[in-house]
Design an enzyme around this catalytic site. Structure first.
Site, short mmCIF file in Angstrom:
data_model
loop_
_atom_site.label_atom_id
_atom_site.label_comp_id
_atom_site.label_asym_id
_atom_site.label_seq_id
_atom_site.Cartn_x
_atom_site.Cartn_y
_atom_site.Cartn_z
N GLU A 1 0.88 -1.12 -0.07
CA GLU A 1 -0.05 -0.03 -0.18
C GLU A 1 0.84 1.25 0.04
OE1 GLU A 1 -3.43 2.27 2.65
OE2 GLU A 1 -3.23 0.07 3.06
N GLU B 1 4.79 -7.87 6.02
CA GLU B 1 5.28 -6.77 5.27
C GLU B 1 5.58 -5.40 6.08
OE1 GLU B 1 4.67 -4.34 1.30
OE2 GLU B 1 3.09 -4.27 2.68
#
Length: 307
Positions: free
Chosen positions: A100, A133
């Site tokens: 993102e 992540e």
């Protein structure tokens, strides 16, 4: 700024990198195939319009540093998005599983298309990958990280040692992180806003009352107390008797010194007996009528001298 590929340790077996192939060489071929925008560039990877990609609403990370995003956006303008986003197909769009931050920076950079790898995952796997992540890249603030751990435990029934193995951290680190959620909500917000450090926050866990936590947290911020100073303060708050005894021992030294000085002036034993609220009495010993008369005359001479 060069975008580094992240090594993600033991997360999901070999880590997130094992799910994302190296595409540096294949990226060069994408320009030649630009007519078909969404044609697969390499195994599992494709270019898609950025407006067809949307973030995952369950993403554990809620706050993105603007300066950091701008730096990444500058890098993307020069070199493009070097690592594809990991996404899954939804009804009419692609939902981001990992990447993102890259997606946000690409939008800031004005990029129209981004490389993606499309996979299908269960809800549990999506949360795990997003968690891995962000934690491995140290992108979560301490409270977001703690909430992510808590969610894995509550919703997916994962044990702390299992979580620790997935994110390549010690079980103690995971435990200490989750404990931060026991803090008063206002104190948690102070941690998020970097008003107090994680070390301060862990120390404040020594106080059970939320109002007291918040009051002391503000004292830490206002007076710029170190963690060591905070530890000392909390110890005194939790053990007022010990503090009083310490102060009493310090006062004992002062009164013994006064006794010795008066003894030297009067030439006889003097005893200072302390009571509560600063009260007490002074005892002066004498051993004969003559000595009593001498002490009386001494006191009177002092009185005359004061006049």
């Amino acid at each position: 700024m060069t975008v580094k590929r992240s090594g993600l340790g033991k997360g999901l077996g070999k880590g997130l990198d094992s799910l994302i192939p190296d595409n540096k060489g294949s990226r060069k071929n994408s320009a030649a195939q630009k007519e078909n925008k969404e044609e697969t560039v390499s195994s599992g990877e494709r270019m898609v319009k950025i407006n067809k990609v949307e973030p995952n609403r369950e993403q554990p990370r809620k706050k993105f540093e603007e300066d950091s995003l701008l730096e990444l956006a500058d890098s993307i303008k020069q070199f493009g998005v070097l690592q594809p986003l990991l996404v899954q197909q939804k009804d009419g769009y692609f939902e981001i599983i990992a990447g993102e931050r890259r997606w946000r920076a690409a939008k800031l950079a004005g990029i129209k298309e981004v490389p993606v790898i499309v996979r299908e995952y269960t809800d549990k796997e999506v949360v795990e990958i997003a968690l891995i992540e962000n934690i491995q890249r140290e992108n979560l603030n301490p409270i977001e990280e703690a909430m992510a751990y808590k969610r894995l435990m509550k919703e997916f029934h994962m044990k702390q040692d299992e979580i620790a193995e997935r994110v390549a951290k010690s079980r103690t680190a995971v435990t200490n992180s989750i404990r931060l959620l026991k803090l008063d909500d206002r104190v948690q917000q102070m941690v998020i806003e970097d008003m107090i450090s994680t070390g301060h926050a862990r120390t404040l866990l020594g106080l059970e009352d939320g109002e007291e936590q918040y009051a002391i947290a503000n004292k830490v911020f206002d007076e710029k107390l170190s963690v060591r100073e905070l530890e000392k303060l909390i110890k005194e708050l939790k053990n007022p008797k010990e503090k009083k005894e310490k102060q009493s021992r310090e006062n004992d030294f002062i009164y013994r010194d006064l006794e010795e000085r008066m003894k030297g002036i009067m030439g006889t034993k003097v005893c200072v007996n302390r009571k509560a609220n600063g009260r007490g009495k002074i005892e002066i010993e004498y051993y004969s009528d003559e000595e009593l008369e001498r002490l009386f005359e001494m006191i009177m001479s002092i009185k005359e001298g004061v006049r």
